[in-house]
Design an enzyme around this catalytic site. Structure first.
Site, PDB file in Angstrom:
ATOM      1  N   HIS A   1       2.629   0.092   1.248  1.00  0.00           N
ATOM      2  CA  HIS A   1       3.510  -0.009   0.067  1.00  0.00           C
ATOM      3  C   HIS A   1       2.792   0.264  -1.255  1.00  0.00           C
ATOM      4  O   HIS A   1       3.179  -0.252  -2.303  1.00  0.00           O
ATOM      5  CB  HIS A   1       4.192  -1.390   0.004  1.00  0.00           C
ATOM      6  CG  HIS A   1       5.548  -1.327  -0.650  1.00  0.00           C
ATOM      7  ND1 HIS A   1       6.330  -2.430  -0.866  1.00  0.00           N
ATOM      8  CD2 HIS A   1       6.258  -0.277  -1.142  1.00  0.00           C
ATOM      9  CE1 HIS A   1       7.455  -2.081  -1.458  1.00  0.00           C
ATOM     10  NE2 HIS A   1       7.438  -0.773  -1.641  1.00  0.00           N
TER      11      HIS A   1
ATOM     12  N   CYS B   1       6.350  -7.130  -4.284  1.00  0.00           N
ATOM     13  CA  CYS B   1       5.458  -6.585  -3.251  1.00  0.00           C
ATOM     14  C   CYS B   1       4.399  -5.630  -3.786  1.00  0.00           C
ATOM     15  O   CYS B   1       3.195  -5.882  -3.651  1.00  0.00           O
ATOM     16  CB  CYS B   1       6.274  -5.838  -2.193  1.00  0.00           C
ATOM     17  SG  CYS B   1       7.562  -6.814  -1.395  1.00  0.00           S
TER      18      CYS B   1
END
Length: 583
Positions: A136, A75
């Protein structure tokens, strides 16, 4: 005089035509990113049982890329590459340790302030910019109010979503991503202390060894300390790391999963409606389908693939809402939409009850956290009705890094000249002006380690892929690293290959039959070219601060964000309060 009067209307027409053509060349841009969605999940990529009519509608109205590649199979580094058009190792957003993503909101690592995102470039060109959903890429550096890594410091005018990621720990009853750490740092030490205490007590009773009371109290204190820290972690992790923000303000801590996708969709729709007269950039970054899985009551139990399928179908519904809104506002023809996933499906995701919580990577080997095709080959769909011919399928190597130069050029923004941009403009390929990808070589990283190289020679249909090392799947013969939940990139977790493992992806996309000098006459010649390309590439990598150093990665209490006036509980729900006030 009459001649001068005649010129005026022609000049006005000319300027109007110039303005219209300029507007047509500067589309609205919507970039939609799923989380952990496999290339085998959408119907347009071959799935026959998951219902994704809206993603399929997007594909039929535009271009479907069938060899679209994430710059990393994890990610955080994948998203860093997507935002900057650069391999994450260039910005320090690739880890040298086992953990390759941020797990705490109060870490000091994140996308460096000197990195340039496509949002910054488009904002400078007059675009209104928003990120809805998952970020993130870090939050703060030195104090909890500096927000140095925050989306608003990287070119976005508006942010609504989560700064970290969706985790099992964020949803009660869904388990934990820290199970292995708990075992090593809590359960095993407590067992050792327990056995030691019992042994000392037995020896003391038998008169074989006199153990001072201080030793017993010290061991009991150590056990109590470990247990207290463990229980404190379990109690506080969720509110401290799983919260919703609007711009710089926490609005829900811990976040609620109730109608979460609907809330993201409403925020995205409202942003579009606020900017019908202004070119806009919307990054819609879904929490679906990363675990913990969730869906609203309208979708729960409705799919043929359990809770995972419910989540996919709810996300598809959301995509449909955005497409319908563009049609209603008559913005569809002037809007470029891109749909993708940050990496392949997480094949090792199995719940404590044995339910499969990961998606499908189709025919491809591996998945999230490794560079087999299943980990990096992701959906890639682009639609712009006014410019891109509908119904196309392109099987050339492309990257999620290509979005950066593509949208920059469409917005009229010059690319930065003080750094290497690894992405390539996709428009010549999408418009049919070019028949091949501008990527002759693509470099596949496992965290910060160069794992494999893809070579698409000019005037050749072959696509060579050479692995310098591969992950050790466990159990042996399986399609993932189930013992560790994800594959790691070094040490005993990998097998190094000398010579490198070589495949022709154009003939063997499943990567089942590595080539040898006996099966490929140019075996060593191909590997030589690939090694030379890798050497040239690594020479372009400057030393940069490691955003995943232990100092940057670990939780720092002085960086922890909490709701104002919530005291030590760090709990609030302004979403619910605002909803009450609006009724």
């Amino acid at each position: 005089m009459p001649l001068r009067k005649m010129k005026i209307p022609f000049l006005l027409l000319f300027f109007l035509w110039e303005a219209a053509s300029h507007t047509a060349s500067r589309p609205n841009i919507i970039l939609v990113m799923a989380d952990d969605l496999g290339i085998g999940d959408p119907g347009c990529y071959g799935n026959k049982t998951l219902r994704t009519p809206n993603i399929d509608r997007l594909a039929s109205g535009g271009v479907k890329l069938t060899q679209h590649l994430a710059a990393s199979p994890l990610c955080t580094p994948s998203r860093a590459a997507f935002m900057t058009g650069r391999y994450p190792v260039r910005s320090g957003m690739a880890s040298w340790s086992r953990t390759g993503v941020f797990l705490f909101t109060a870490s000091s690592g994140g996308l460096p302030t000197n990195e340039i995102t496509f949002a910054k470039l488009l904002k400078d060109q007059g675009y209104s910019t928003a990120l809805i959903g998952k970020w993130h890429l870090g939050m703060s550096c030195h104090s909890k109010t500096d927000f140095c890594h925050h989306p608003l410091r990287h070119g976005f005018n508006y942010f609504y979503g989560i700064s970290l990621t969706n985790l099992r720990d964020c949803k009660p009853g869904e388990g934990s991503v820290f199970t292995t750490a708990f075992k090593r740092l809590v359960f095993i030490p407590l067992q050792i202390i327990g056995v030691t205490l019992l042994t000392f007590a037995a020896l003391n009773c038998l008169g074989l060894l006199r153990v001072p009371l201080g030793i017993f109290f010290s061991l009991l204190f150590l056990a109590a300390l470990i247990l207290t820290l463990f229980l404190g972690f379990l109690h506080y992790f969720r509110p401290l790391n799983c919260f919703m923000m609007r711009n710089y303000e926490i609005i829900q801590q811990p976040m609620s999963y109730d109608n979460l996708t609907q809330r993201l969709t409403v925020e995205a729709a409202q942003f579009i409606q606020r900017n019908t007269e202004t070119p806009f950039l919307l990054v819609l970054s879904y929490l679906h389908v990363h675990t913990a899985l969730f869906s609203s009551k309208d979708f729960a139990g409705k799919s043929k693939h359990g809770v995972y399928g419910d989540a996919v179908e709810e996300m598809d519904w959301s995509v449909g809402q955005i497409l319908n809104l563009l049609d209603e506002l008559r913005l569809a023809n002037d809007t470029l939409i891109y749909f993708t996933s940050d990496q392949g499906a997480h094949v090792e995701e199995v719940s404590s009850k044995g339910e499969i919580h990961g998606g499908s990577n189709g025919i491809y080997k591996g998945g999230k956290a490794n560079n087999w095709e299943g980990g990096i080959r992701v959906p890639g769909i682009l639609r712009w009705p006014r410019v891109i011919q509908a119904g196309q399928k392109i099987d050339k190597p492309t990257s999620n890094m290509d979005i950066f130069p593509t949208v920059a050029k469409l917005a009229g923004a010059p690319l930065p000249e003080d750094r290497i941009i690894d992405g390539r403009d996709l428009m010549p390929l999408l418009e049919g002006k070019s028949q091949r990808s501008d990527h002759e070589f693509l470099f596949h990283y496992c965290n910060a380690y160069l794992n494999a190289v893809r070579w698409h020679p000019q005037n050749s249909t072959s696509i060579w892929k050479a692995f310098f090392f591969t992950p050790n799947f466990n159990p042996v013969g399986s399609n993932g690293c189930f013992a560790t939940h994800v594959c790691f990139c070094f040490g005993s977790y990998v097998t190094h290959h000398d010579p490198p493992l070589l495949f022709d992806i154009s003939k063997d996309p499943r990567e089942r039959n590595p080539l040898t000098p006996a099966t490929e006459p140019r075996f060593y010649e191909i590997l030589k070219v690939i090694q030379e390309a890798a050497d040239r590439h690594t020479q372009t990598l400057p030393e940069v601060p490691n955003q995943f150093s232990w100092d940057n990665f670990l939780w720092k209490p002085w960086l922890q964000l909490c709701c104002p006036s919530s005291g030590l509980s760090c709990q609030c729900d302004r979403e619910k309060q605002d909803k009450r006030l609006s009724h």
